[in-house]
Design a protein around this motif. Structure first.
Motif, PDB file in Angstrom:
ATOM      1  N   LEU A 172      26.986  58.437 -25.258  1.00 39.29           N
ATOM      2  CA  LEU A 172      26.390  58.705 -23.944  1.00 39.29           C
ATOM      3  C   LEU A 172      27.290  58.346 -22.768  1.00 39.29           C
ATOM      4  CD1 LEU A 172      22.679  57.615 -24.573  1.00 39.29           C
ATOM      5  CD2 LEU A 172      23.588  59.938 -24.374  1.00 39.29           C
ATOM      6  N   ASP A 173      28.279  57.482 -22.995  1.00 35.99           N
ATOM      7  CA  ASP A 173      29.164  57.095 -21.888  1.00 35.99           C
ATOM      8  C   ASP A 173      30.319  58.084 -21.699  1.00 35.99           C
ATOM      9  OD1 ASP A 173      30.299  56.419 -24.315  1.00 35.99           O
ATOM     10  OD2 ASP A 173      31.288  54.615 -23.556  1.00 35.99           O
ATOM     11  N   GLN A 174      30.409  59.085 -22.557  1.00 33.15           N
ATOM     12  CA  GLN A 174      31.503  60.058 -22.489  1.00 33.15           C
ATOM     13  C   GLN A 174      31.313  61.010 -21.304  1.00 33.15           C
ATOM     14  OE1 GLN A 174      31.843  62.977 -25.814  1.00 33.15           O
ATOM     15  NE2 GLN A 174      33.739  61.900 -26.281  1.00 33.15           N
ATOM     16  N   LEU A 175      32.414  61.302 -20.595  1.00 31.60           N
ATOM     17  CA  LEU A 175      32.345  62.245 -19.481  1.00 31.60           C
ATOM     18  C   LEU A 175      32.202  63.670 -20.010  1.00 31.60           C
ATOM     19  CD1 LEU A 175      35.106  60.865 -17.069  1.00 31.60           C
ATOM     20  CD2 LEU A 175      32.693  60.240 -17.216  1.00 31.60           C
ATOM     21  N   VAL A 176      31.490  64.510 -19.257  1.00 38.20           N
ATOM     22  CA  VAL A 176      31.255  65.878 -19.723  1.00 38.20           C
ATOM     23  C   VAL A 176      32.179  66.872 -19.020  1.00 38.20           C
ATOM     24  CG1 VAL A 176      28.830  65.374 -20.200  1.00 38.20           C
ATOM     25  CG2 VAL A 176      29.436  66.459 -18.035  1.00 38.20           C
ATOM     26  N   ASN A 177      32.498  67.929 -19.744  1.00 41.55           N
ATOM     27  CA  ASN A 177      33.151  69.113 -19.201  1.00 41.55           C
ATOM     28  C   ASN A 177      32.204  70.268 -19.486  1.00 41.55           C
ATOM     29  OD1 ASN A 177      36.040  68.174 -18.470  1.00 41.55           O
ATOM     30  ND2 ASN A 177      35.722  67.339 -20.525  1.00 41.55           N
ATOM     31  N   HIS A 178      31.410  70.640 -18.503  1.00 46.68           N
ATOM     32  CA  HIS A 178      30.388  71.669 -18.672  1.00 46.68           C
ATOM     33  C   HIS A 178      30.562  72.776 -17.632  1.00 46.68           C
ATOM     34  CE1 HIS A 178      27.338  68.851 -20.921  1.00 46.68           C
ATOM     35  NE2 HIS A 178      28.350  69.224 -21.664  1.00 46.68           N
ATOM     36  N   ILE A 179      29.947  73.918 -17.901  1.00 48.05           N
ATOM     37  CA  ILE A 179      29.953  75.024 -16.948  1.00 48.05           C
ATOM     38  C   ILE A 179      28.616  75.754 -17.037  1.00 48.05           C
ATOM     39  CG2 ILE A 179      31.068  76.589 -18.619  1.00 48.05           C
ATOM     40  CD1 ILE A 179      31.604  76.622 -14.796  1.00 48.05           C
ATOM     41  N   HIS A 180      28.064  76.108 -15.883  1.00 52.81           N
ATOM     42  CA  HIS A 180      26.817  76.876 -15.843  1.00 52.81           C
ATOM     43  C   HIS A 180      27.158  78.362 -15.982  1.00 52.81           C
ATOM     44  CE1 HIS A 180      22.945  78.415 -14.528  1.00 52.81           C
ATOM     45  NE2 HIS A 180      22.466  77.175 -14.467  1.00 52.81           N
ATOM     46  N   TYR A 181      26.358  79.083 -16.765  1.00 50.12           N
ATOM     47  CA  TYR A 181      26.663  80.498 -17.006  1.00 50.12           C
ATOM     48  C   TYR A 181      26.733  81.303 -15.702  1.00 50.12           C
ATOM     49  CZ  TYR A 181      21.687  81.746 -16.411  1.00 50.12           C
ATOM     50  OH  TYR A 181      20.429  81.934 -15.896  1.00 50.12           O
ATOM     51  N   VAL A 182      25.988  80.903 -14.684  1.00 49.18           N
ATOM     52  CA  VAL A 182      26.014  81.609 -13.399  1.00 49.18           C
ATOM     53  C   VAL A 182      27.428  81.598 -12.815  1.00 49.18           C
ATOM     54  CG1 VAL A 182      25.275  81.451 -10.975  1.00 49.18           C
ATOM     55  CG2 VAL A 182      23.576  81.343 -12.809  1.00 49.18           C
ATOM     56  N   ASP A 183      28.110  80.461 -12.935  1.00 47.37           N
ATOM     57  CA  ASP A 183      29.468  80.366 -12.394  1.00 47.37           C
ATOM     58  C   ASP A 183      30.467  81.151 -13.239  1.00 47.37           C
ATOM     59  OD1 ASP A 183      29.168  78.856  -9.989  1.00 47.37           O
ATOM     60  OD2 ASP A 183      28.716  77.097 -11.201  1.00 47.37           O
ATOM     61  N   ILE A 184      30.256  81.223 -14.545  1.00 49.18           N
ATOM     62  CA  ILE A 184      31.123  82.068 -15.380  1.00 49.18           C
ATOM     63  C   ILE A 184      31.002  83.518 -14.919  1.00 49.18           C
ATOM     64  CG2 ILE A 184      31.623  82.913 -17.708  1.00 49.18           C
ATOM     65  CD1 ILE A 184      30.413  80.327 -18.807  1.00 49.18           C
ATOM     66  N   CYS A 185      29.768  83.969 -14.724  1.00 48.55           N
ATOM     67  CA  CYS A 185      29.532  85.347 -14.264  1.00 48.55           C
ATOM     68  C   CYS A 185      30.223  85.599 -12.934  1.00 48.55           C
ATOM     69  CB  CYS A 185      28.041  85.624 -14.140  1.00 48.55           C
ATOM     70  SG  CYS A 185      27.149  85.598 -15.713  1.00 48.55           S
ATOM     71  N   SER A 186      30.175  84.616 -12.032  1.00 49.57           N
ATOM     72  CA  SER A 186      30.812  84.772 -10.713  1.00 49.57           C
ATOM     73  C   SER A 186      32.328  84.859 -10.832  1.00 49.57           C
ATOM     74  CB  SER A 186      30.434  83.596  -9.802  1.00 49.57           C
ATOM     75  OG  SER A 186      29.051  83.585  -9.545  1.00 49.57           O
ATOM     76  N   VAL A 187      32.904  84.057 -11.726  1.00 45.09           N
ATOM     77  CA  VAL A 187      34.356  84.100 -11.952  1.00 45.09           C
ATOM     78  C   VAL A 187      34.766  85.481 -12.458  1.00 45.09           C
ATOM     79  CG1 VAL A 187      36.218  83.246 -13.433  1.00 45.09           C
ATOM     80  CG2 VAL A 187      34.679  81.624 -12.324  1.00 45.09           C
ATOM     81  N   VAL A 188      34.047  85.981 -13.462  1.00 42.49           N
ATOM     82  CA  VAL A 188      34.362  87.298 -14.023  1.00 42.49           C
ATOM     83  C   VAL A 188      34.221  88.378 -12.952  1.00 42.49           C
ATOM     84  CG1 VAL A 188      33.606  89.057 -15.673  1.00 42.49           C
ATOM     85  CG2 VAL A 188      33.759  86.667 -16.388  1.00 42.49           C
ATOM     86  N   GLU A 189      33.148  88.310 -12.188  1.00 36.38           N
ATOM     87  CA  GLU A 189      32.896  89.303 -11.139  1.00 36.38           C
ATOM     88  C   GLU A 189      34.039  89.320 -10.119  1.00 36.38           C
ATOM     89  OE1 GLU A 189      29.006  90.684  -8.601  1.00 36.38           O
ATOM     90  OE2 GLU A 189      29.383  88.529  -8.722  1.00 36.38           O
ATOM     91  N   LYS A 190      34.469  88.136  -9.712  1.00 34.81           N
ATOM     92  CA  LYS A 190      35.534  88.042  -8.707  1.00 34.81           C
ATOM     93  C   LYS A 190      36.866  88.548  -9.267  1.00 34.81           C
ATOM     94  CE  LYS A 190      36.565  85.269  -4.741  1.00 34.81           C
ATOM     95  NZ  LYS A 190      36.169  84.131  -3.923  1.00 34.81           N
ATOM     96  N   MET A 191      37.154  88.226 -10.531  1.00 33.31           N
ATOM     97  CA  MET A 191      38.406  88.663 -11.146  1.00 33.31           C
ATOM     98  C   MET A 191      38.416  90.176 -11.374  1.00 33.31           C
ATOM     99  SD  MET A 191      39.183  85.524 -13.774  1.00 33.31           S
ATOM    100  CE  MET A 191      40.823  86.095 -14.254  1.00 33.31           C
ATOM    101  N   LEU A 192      37.266  90.737 -11.701  1.00 31.82           N
ATOM    102  CA  LEU A 192      37.170  92.195 -11.820  1.00 31.82           C
ATOM    103  C   LEU A 192      37.465  92.846 -10.472  1.00 31.82           C
ATOM    104  CD1 LEU A 192      33.970  92.490 -14.061  1.00 31.82           C
ATOM    105  CD2 LEU A 192      36.244  93.348 -14.666  1.00 31.82           C
ATOM    106  N   TYR A 193      36.856  92.300  -9.431  1.00 30.42           N
ATOM    107  CA  TYR A 193      37.051  92.836  -8.078  1.00 30.42           C
ATOM    108  C   TYR A 193      38.520  92.735  -7.659  1.00 30.42           C
ATOM    109  CZ  TYR A 193      36.582  93.425  -3.027  1.00 30.42           C
ATOM    110  OH  TYR A 193      36.725  93.858  -1.725  1.00 30.42           O
ATOM    111  N   ASN A 194      39.150  91.602  -8.003  1.00 32.03           N
ATOM    112  CA  ASN A 194      40.553  91.367  -7.629  1.00 32.03           C
ATOM    113  C   ASN A 194      41.545  92.110  -8.517  1.00 32.03           C
ATOM    114  OD1 ASN A 194      39.616  89.624  -5.696  1.00 32.03           O
ATOM    115  ND2 ASN A 194      40.303  87.749  -6.701  1.00 32.03           N
ATOM    116  N   LYS A 195      41.029  92.718  -9.610  1.00 30.84           N
ATOM    117  CA  LYS A 195      41.893  93.369 -10.617  1.00 30.84           C
ATOM    118  C   LYS A 195      42.905  92.374 -11.207  1.00 30.84           C
ATOM    119  CE  LYS A 195      41.504  98.145  -8.972  1.00 30.84           C
ATOM    120  NZ  LYS A 195      40.363  97.945  -8.080  1.00 30.84           N
ATOM    121  N   SER A 196      42.457  91.151 -11.423  1.00 27.18           N
ATOM    122  CA  SER A 196      43.321  90.087 -11.952  1.00 27.18           C
ATOM    123  C   SER A 196      43.859  90.460 -13.335  1.00 27.18           C
ATOM    124  CB  SER A 196      42.537  88.782 -12.067  1.00 27.18           C
ATOM    125  OG  SER A 196      42.009  88.396 -10.818  1.00 27.18           O
ATOM    126  N   GLU A 197      45.100  90.088 -13.581  1.00 32.18           N
ATOM    127  CA  GLU A 197      45.701  90.291 -14.895  1.00 32.18           C
ATOM    128  C   GLU A 197      46.556  89.085 -15.264  1.00 32.18           C
ATOM    129  OE1 GLU A 197      47.807  94.006 -15.227  1.00 32.18           O
ATOM    130  OE2 GLU A 197      45.942  95.098 -15.641  1.00 32.18           O
TER     131      GLU A 197
END
Length: 252
Positions: A167-192
């Motif tokens: 329980l004392d371990q630090l977490v590395n988590h991500i909410h699915y809403v933010d994953i969707c936003s990252v993908v959306e922004k990268m699609l818009y930017n045409k990131s490669e």
């Protein structure tokens, strides 16, 4: 309307499809026959396909691929941590399925590529060319964007709903809403050819997260020592703002 392929329309793939379905015509794959009707009812063009651990001599190129502007691969190709499962044939099956795809490509990878060491990791600590589960696709499709996803959370996926140790371990988590936003922004930017840690920037302990989600006070001392994954590159290059920066409040 542009066309988006999602290989592996499971929990995460479904969230991405729902987020982007008003902007893109969705072409989804699933390994489960019973899911086809559900996906089709949402208006998605659906293909039943699996990527076995043995080389499939019958694996053909995805017919839809030639029409697609972008493809997101949301199927695990790294094996389960600690399990020695040969993945080369499974990966080759995927490459054969993609054929000669020339569009924007995303691979959902994992922050599990970083060692279990108490320090803050950046993308430079583990270049994709040195990560077997990422290099295999870059060798054929150098335009691939690698998204190193932290622990997937949101909706019913909350830490308080699981039997948790350390329980004392630090977490590395991500909410699915933010994953969707990252993908959306990268699609818009045409990131490669980008490699990003997709991780909430705040790293409380597991106990802090569980207490907050149960609306209980936390009386322990806040530790800052642990294995944490940095999203600073993502924030800087995409000018990205997290909707859920703190895993303690993923339930709100």
């Amino acid at each position: 309307m542009k066309k988006l392929g999602i290989i592996g329309c499971g929990w995460l793939g479904n969230h991405i499809a729902e987020r982007l379905s008003k902007q893109y015509e969705i072409f989804a794959t699933t390994t489960t026959e019973s899911k086809i009707e559900d996906l089709q009812s949402k208006g998605y063009h659906t293909t039943l396909i699996s990527f076995p651990n043995e080389l499939d001599a019958e694996m053909k190129e995805w017919e839809a691929a030639k029409e697609l502007d972008a493809i997101i691969i949301s199927v695990p190709f790294s094996g389960i941590r600690g399990a020695q499962i040969p993945m080369n044939d499974k990966r080759q099956n995927l490459l054969n399925f993609l054929g000669e795809f020339k569009g924007q490509l995303f691979l959902a990878s994992s922050t599990g590529v970083y060692p279990e060491t108490e320090k803050e990791f950046t993308e430079d600590d583990q270049p994709a060319k040195d990560v077997e589960s990422e290099r295999f696709i870059l060798d054929k499709f150098p335009q691939t964007n690698i998204l190193r996803l932290a622990g997937l959370m949101g909706g019913q996926r909350l830490l308080k709903n699981y039997n948790i140790s350390n329980l004392d371990q630090l977490v590395n988590h991500i909410h699915y809403v933010d994953i969707c936003s990252v993908v959306e922004k990268m699609l818009y930017n045409k990131s490669e050819s980008k490699v990003y840690n997709v991780v909430a920037p705040i790293h409380p302990s597991k106990e802090e997260v569980i207490n907050a989600q149960k609306d209980l006070p936390y009386d322990g001392e806040r530790t800052t020592v642990g294995r944490t994954i940095s999203p600073k590159k993502l924030i800087k290059e995409l000018d990205f703002e997290f909707q859920y920066p703190d895993p303690r409040y993923f339930h709100l």
